[in-house]
Design an enzyme around this catalytic site. Structure first.
Site, PDB file in Angstrom:
ATOM      1  N   HIS A   1       0.860  -1.193   0.000  1.00  0.00           N
ATOM      2  CA  HIS A   1       0.000   0.000   0.000  1.00  0.00           C
ATOM      3  C   HIS A   1       0.893   1.239   0.000  1.00  0.00           C
ATOM      4  O   HIS A   1       1.537   1.525   1.013  1.00  0.00           O
ATOM      5  CB  HIS A   1      -0.921  -0.014   1.225  1.00  0.00           C
ATOM      6  CG  HIS A   1      -1.862  -1.185   1.243  1.00  0.00           C
ATOM      7  ND1 HIS A   1      -3.049  -1.185   0.549  1.00  0.00           N
ATOM      8  CD2 HIS A   1      -1.757  -2.416   1.818  1.00  0.00           C
ATOM      9  CE1 HIS A   1      -3.653  -2.359   0.721  1.00  0.00           C
ATOM     10  NE2 HIS A   1      -2.883  -3.126   1.484  1.00  0.00           N
ATOM     11  N   LEU A   2       0.939   1.936  -1.129  1.00  0.00           N
ATOM     12  CA  LEU A   2       1.772   3.147  -1.226  1.00  0.00           C
ATOM     13  C   LEU A   2       1.010   4.394  -0.797  1.00  0.00           C
ATOM     14  O   LEU A   2       1.600   5.450  -0.622  1.00  0.00           O
ATOM     15  CB  LEU A   2       2.288   3.329  -2.659  1.00  0.00           C
ATOM     16  CG  LEU A   2       3.364   2.352  -3.135  1.00  0.00           C
ATOM     17  CD1 LEU A   2       3.747   2.663  -4.585  1.00  0.00           C
ATOM     18  CD2 LEU A   2       4.596   2.391  -2.242  1.00  0.00           C
TER      19      LEU A   2
ATOM     20  N   HIS B   1       0.534   3.639   8.390  1.00  0.00           N
ATOM     21  CA  HIS B   1      -0.417   4.605   8.941  1.00  0.00           C
ATOM     22  C   HIS B   1       0.376   5.638   9.729  1.00  0.00           C
ATOM     23  O   HIS B   1       1.546   5.416  10.046  1.00  0.00           O
ATOM     24  CB  HIS B   1      -1.421   3.907   9.875  1.00  0.00           C
ATOM     25  CG  HIS B   1      -2.357   2.971   9.169  1.00  0.00           C
ATOM     26  ND1 HIS B   1      -3.337   3.397   8.305  1.00  0.00           N
ATOM     27  CD2 HIS B   1      -2.432   1.610   9.183  1.00  0.00           C
ATOM     28  CE1 HIS B   1      -3.996   2.349   7.826  1.00  0.00           C
ATOM     29  NE2 HIS B   1      -3.465   1.247   8.330  1.00  0.00           N
TER      30      HIS B   1
ATOM     31  N   GLY C   1      -3.389  -2.708  10.060  1.00  0.00           N
ATOM     32  CA  GLY C   1      -2.237  -2.716   9.170  1.00  0.00           C
ATOM     33  C   GLY C   1      -0.929  -2.346   9.830  1.00  0.00           C
ATOM     34  O   GLY C   1      -0.891  -1.550  10.763  1.00  0.00           O
TER      35      GLY C   1
ATOM     36  N   ASP D   1       2.168  -7.058   2.532  1.00  0.00           N
ATOM     37  CA  ASP D   1       0.990  -6.278   2.938  1.00  0.00           C
ATOM     38  C   ASP D   1       1.429  -5.030   3.705  1.00  0.00           C
ATOM     39  O   ASP D   1       0.849  -4.665   4.730  1.00  0.00           O
ATOM     40  CB  ASP D   1       0.003  -7.119   3.760  1.00  0.00           C
ATOM     41  CG  ASP D   1      -1.355  -6.419   3.916  1.00  0.00           C
ATOM     42  OD1 ASP D   1      -1.572  -5.374   3.277  1.00  0.00           O
ATOM     43  OD2 ASP D   1      -2.192  -6.935   4.684  1.00  0.00           O
TER      44      ASP D   1
HETATM   45 ZN   LIG Z   1      -5.881  -7.166   2.263  1.00  0.00          ZN
END
Ligand SMILES: [Zn+2]
Length: 431
Positions: free
Chosen positions: A63-64, A311, A326, A307
């Site tokens: 996730h960028l 945050h 996350g 993954d």
């Molecule tokens: Zn996921």
């Protein structure tokens, strides 16, 4: 002018090569691999004695956060974190703000990543518009822009009919569907694994069925459509059986496991205050964790991906119920894999390279993950003999949300080379 890497243990799953040798890079490509290579006059020489020389890692799950959530991460900070983690290609998930559901945004991310030039970024297209689960995104438009995978990561497409349509398109285009499996109706406010620990801490739990039901459904749809299904972040012992059965039937399915899921269990969660242990799917029971390790070892799970989910510190300062799901992973993934799986004998170094590079490249149908002569020179030099203490303040990522702060891990990425260019070298200060 080239680069000669000398005395390293060259590990290349594509050819099965595992031996001490020299490797020369000329321009963007691997020029030669031989027992002894005489460096040419202008060549840079890197002594890799004691190190693994492997194809650069390919991370199918990152996730960028850009566009839209640049306080958590940017394409630039995420790319730098990737380079530091030895990751030379990553798939960026589309659950940004706005969602990447159209060709223009695919272009935006991929062009910006190209300008950064620290890692290859392949943007995944969302399956449905705005990830609302109501109508399909402009899949053909995104395919024209070079999208190599589609995903609704962060949730599941709950409408099976819609997912089936998307899978048919993916099957035609021969790209994988990266499936986040979570029956949203069954979550019921859960924030950690439903079990011993959630009872002790008195917080709502997420049962294994939340994941298993959708995995089973997606496998059935993959069978009917012929699509290549890749199950993201498998966390349950049942996912082991589901994948094995599906493979035995000849269904095109692969599964990934994230380092936190093969390292930690719900028992490691210190309190309901520390949300650095909160991710989705959650840390499971010991039985689940053991099945994941067994599956990585016996080939049921073919891929390790992070993954990586940054945050802000403020968001993760909240407790388990209120913080977002996350943790970050790009900069600790290789050393966790080495420490937890290779050093312990569950994986050979060759299998580490397979799961972190060669197989994910095959799943994307890209010509990476292979350091044979003539191939593009995406290379990582990994030193298994150095240990270090994880300090989130050292991260290039904007996210510091990791449960591994203070852990002593074995193995460091010394050098990352992208298309024949050194994009990361570990410095003295990092030791
Ligand atoms: Zn996921």
């Amino acid at each position: 002018m080239g680069i000669v890497i000398t005395n390293g243990r060259i590990i290349n799953p594509a050819t099965g090569l595992d031996s001490i040798a020299d490797l020369r890079i000329a321009g963007e490509r691997i020029d030669r691999i031989a027992g002894r290579i005489q460096a040419e006059e202008e060549d840079q020489v890197i002594d890799a004695a004691g190190c693994y020389v492997m194809p650069g890692f390919v991370d199918l799950h990152v996730h960028l956060r850009e566009p839209g959530q640049t306080d958590k991460e940017t394409i630039e900070s995420g790319s730098m974190a990737a380079a530091r983690g030895g990751v030379t290609t990553l798939v960026a998930m589309p659950n940004t703000s706005p969602v990447v559901d159209n060709p223009e945004l695919v272009d935006f991310v991929q062009e910006k990543a190209k300008d950064c030039g620290m890692t290859h970024v392949l943007q995944a297209g969302s399956i449905t518009k705005g990830m609302e689960g109501k109508e399909l995104s402009d899949l053909s438009g995104m395919l024209e822009k070079g999208v190599r995978a589609i995903s609704e990561d962060g949730k599941s497409v709950m409408d099976s009919g819609l997912l089936r349509e998307a899978m048919e398109i993916a099957a035609d285009a021969n790209i994988p569907v990266l499936a986040h499996c979570e029956d949203i109706r069954l979550v019921q406010g859960g924030v950690m694994n439903k079990g011993k620990r959630s009872e002790e801490l008195d917080v709502p739990g997420i049962s294994n069925a939340v994941e298993n039901i959708i995995e089973a459904r997606d496998i059935m749809l993959a069978e009917e459509t012929g699509a290549a299904l890749h199950l993201c972040h498998c966390s349950t012992k049942e996912s082991y059986d589901l994948i094995r059965e599906a493979k035995a039937k000849g269904i095109r399915v692969s599964g990934e496991v994230c380092p936190h899921h093969f390292t930690l269990t719900e028992e490691d969660i210190p309190s309901s205050e520390d949300s650095n242990y909160k991710m989705n799917p959650p840390l499971r029971s010991r039985e689940d964790r053991d099945a994941l390790i067994k599956g990585l070892s016996d080939g049921t799970f073919e891929v390790i991906s992070t993954d990586h989910a940054p945050h802000t510190d403020e968001e993760k300062a909240k407790d388990f119920v209120h913080a977002p799901f996350g943790i970050v992973g790009l900069e600790t993934s290789a050393s966790l894999t080495y420490t937890q799986l290779v050093k312990t004998g569950y994986l050979t170094p060759m299998m580490m390279a397979e799961k972190m590079s060669y197989r994910p490249a095959q799943i994307l149908h890209i010509d990476r993950g292979d350091i044979s002569e003539g191939k593009m020179a995406d290379v990582v030099i990994f030193d298994p003999n150095t240990s270090y203490v994880v300090d989130p303040r050292d991260f290039y990522s904007k996210g510091h949300n990791t449960p591994f702060a203070g852990w002593t891990l074995n193995g460091v990425v010394r050098t990352t080379i992208l298309d024949g260019r050194i994009v990361y070298t570990r410095t003295q200060e990092e030791e």
